[in-house]
Design a protein around this motif. Sequence first.
Motif, PDB file in Angstrom:
ATOM      1  N   TYR A  15       0.811  -1.208   0.000  1.00  0.00           N
ATOM      2  CA  TYR A  15       0.000   0.000   0.000  1.00  0.00           C
ATOM      3  C   TYR A  15       0.847   1.261   0.000  1.00  0.00           C
ATOM      4  O   TYR A  15       0.396   2.325  -0.378  1.00  0.00           O
ATOM      5  N   SER A  16       2.088   1.170   0.470  1.00  0.00           N
ATOM      6  CA  SER A  16       2.897   2.368   0.612  1.00  0.00           C
ATOM      7  C   SER A  16       4.365   2.018   0.539  1.00  0.00           C
ATOM      8  O   SER A  16       4.778   0.937   0.933  1.00  0.00           O
ATOM      9  N   HIS A  66      -1.615   2.233  18.359  1.00  0.00           N
ATOM     10  CA  HIS A  66      -2.377   3.224  17.595  1.00  0.00           C
ATOM     11  C   HIS A  66      -1.852   3.264  16.160  1.00  0.00           C
ATOM     12  O   HIS A  66      -1.077   4.154  15.794  1.00  0.00           O
ATOM     13  N   PRO A  67      -2.264   2.313  15.329  1.00  0.00           N
ATOM     14  CA  PRO A  67      -1.772   2.235  13.951  1.00  0.00           C
ATOM     15  C   PRO A  67      -2.094   3.513  13.174  1.00  0.00           C
ATOM     16  O   PRO A  67      -3.162   4.105  13.332  1.00  0.00           O
ATOM     17  N   ASP A  68      -1.143   3.913  12.332  1.00  0.00           N
ATOM     18  CA  ASP A  68      -1.277   5.157  11.588  1.00  0.00           C
ATOM     19  C   ASP A  68      -0.692   4.962  10.196  1.00  0.00           C
ATOM     20  O   ASP A  68       0.404   4.415  10.047  1.00  0.00           O
ATOM     21  N   GLU A  69      -1.408   5.432   9.186  1.00  0.00           N
ATOM     22  CA  GLU A  69      -0.909   5.280   7.825  1.00  0.00           C
ATOM     23  C   GLU A  69       0.397   6.034   7.597  1.00  0.00           C
ATOM     24  O   GLU A  69       1.161   5.715   6.683  1.00  0.00           O
ATOM     25  N   HIS A 125      -2.334  -1.003   8.206  1.00  0.00           N
ATOM     26  CA  HIS A 125      -1.072  -0.274   8.375  1.00  0.00           C
ATOM     27  C   HIS A 125      -0.037  -1.052   9.194  1.00  0.00           C
ATOM     28  O   HIS A 125       1.072  -0.568   9.390  1.00  0.00           O
ATOM     29  N   VAL A 126      -0.421  -2.235   9.679  1.00  0.00           N
ATOM     30  CA  VAL A 126       0.512  -3.100  10.406  1.00  0.00           C
ATOM     31  C   VAL A 126       0.548  -4.449   9.700  1.00  0.00           C
ATOM     32  O   VAL A 126      -0.435  -5.185   9.694  1.00  0.00           O
TER      33      VAL A 126
END
Length: 356
Positions: A15-16, A66-69, A125-126
């Motif tokens: 995704y990134s 606290h997953p974050d993009e 994101h994980v």
Amino acid sequence: MADSVSACLSHWSPYSSDQVVATTPAVPLVPGCRSRSNSLEVEKWLAPVPVTIVTKPSELPEAFLHPDEKTPLVVGFDCEGVNLARYGRLCIMQLAFEDAVYLVDAVVGGYELMQACKPALESVHVTKVVHDCKRDSEALYFQYNIKLHNVFDTQIAYTLLEEQQGKKWVPDDYISFVDLLSDERYCGVVYDEKEEVRSLLKKDPQFWTHRPWTEMMTRVAADDVRFLLCIHHKMITRLQKYSMWQLSVRGALYCRCFCAIGDDFVGWPSPPPLSDFVREGDGISSEEEVLAVVDVLPGKMGRIIGKKGSSILFIKQSCRADIFVGGAKGPPDKVFVIGAVKEVRKAEAILRGRML
């Protein structure tokens, strides 16, 4: 060489391009893995590693809670327990970061602790690097209502890499974690203690429930995840784009495989589209892969399995699909089929024919 290994464990995501392997503050060390390797490149992973036994959420890294993009993570992942499945007991969840391991103690921390981990376990994101996610996912879902998502399953990845190199598909040809560790292309570690642990678990199935933690419990739990990030990097550099998409799709389907409850997997995340991995114009077309659940009529499972497994083996050889039976861990009355639509439908037809 250790520096090169550390440098290579970063920056990947379907995704990134900004995904990084998680890092953690230093905590007291435990003895290193009782394993050996002829590869200097894995020397770092054989050294003593900081391990934290987690009994409350505040002991976990904020980036994981606290997953974050903006700060995607890659973590090694595994679970241990008693008869680990929907009806068993999940006792420990292991999380391997680049420079430390966290052992999440579900026996002491209980439901509250596991719920604190839910956002990360379900987050895109994980990335959870795991070897054979099916039963771990089943236990998380039925015991804690957690839908494991975005896994990098090294067992699936190994099969895809072998197929890339021209190996013919063979049913039930799944590499064990010990064999994967010993493969010098991906790790090159001989896990000498694993057989000892297996023997111990046969004698004492409640091994993972005992408290306080022994040095052996801590070491073994850490050893089961500490090499996953190294393997992840080695595989990522070899997987082709289409194989990466297949890995992501199959990982999603494997996560929900044993989690059937009759609602057609409502609420589970959809597998990613091919466009997340391949640009338009690359000339790559996809063949949809699906999961089918076949309900076996009462008293008919014997016909599905056959004498000494002959019937189920024939079905597996007739269809290029992964076929799993719930078995003793359950669900005992279902057969799960994963693969291309055409092959899955073929398997379904044969399975239903055997019940007539």
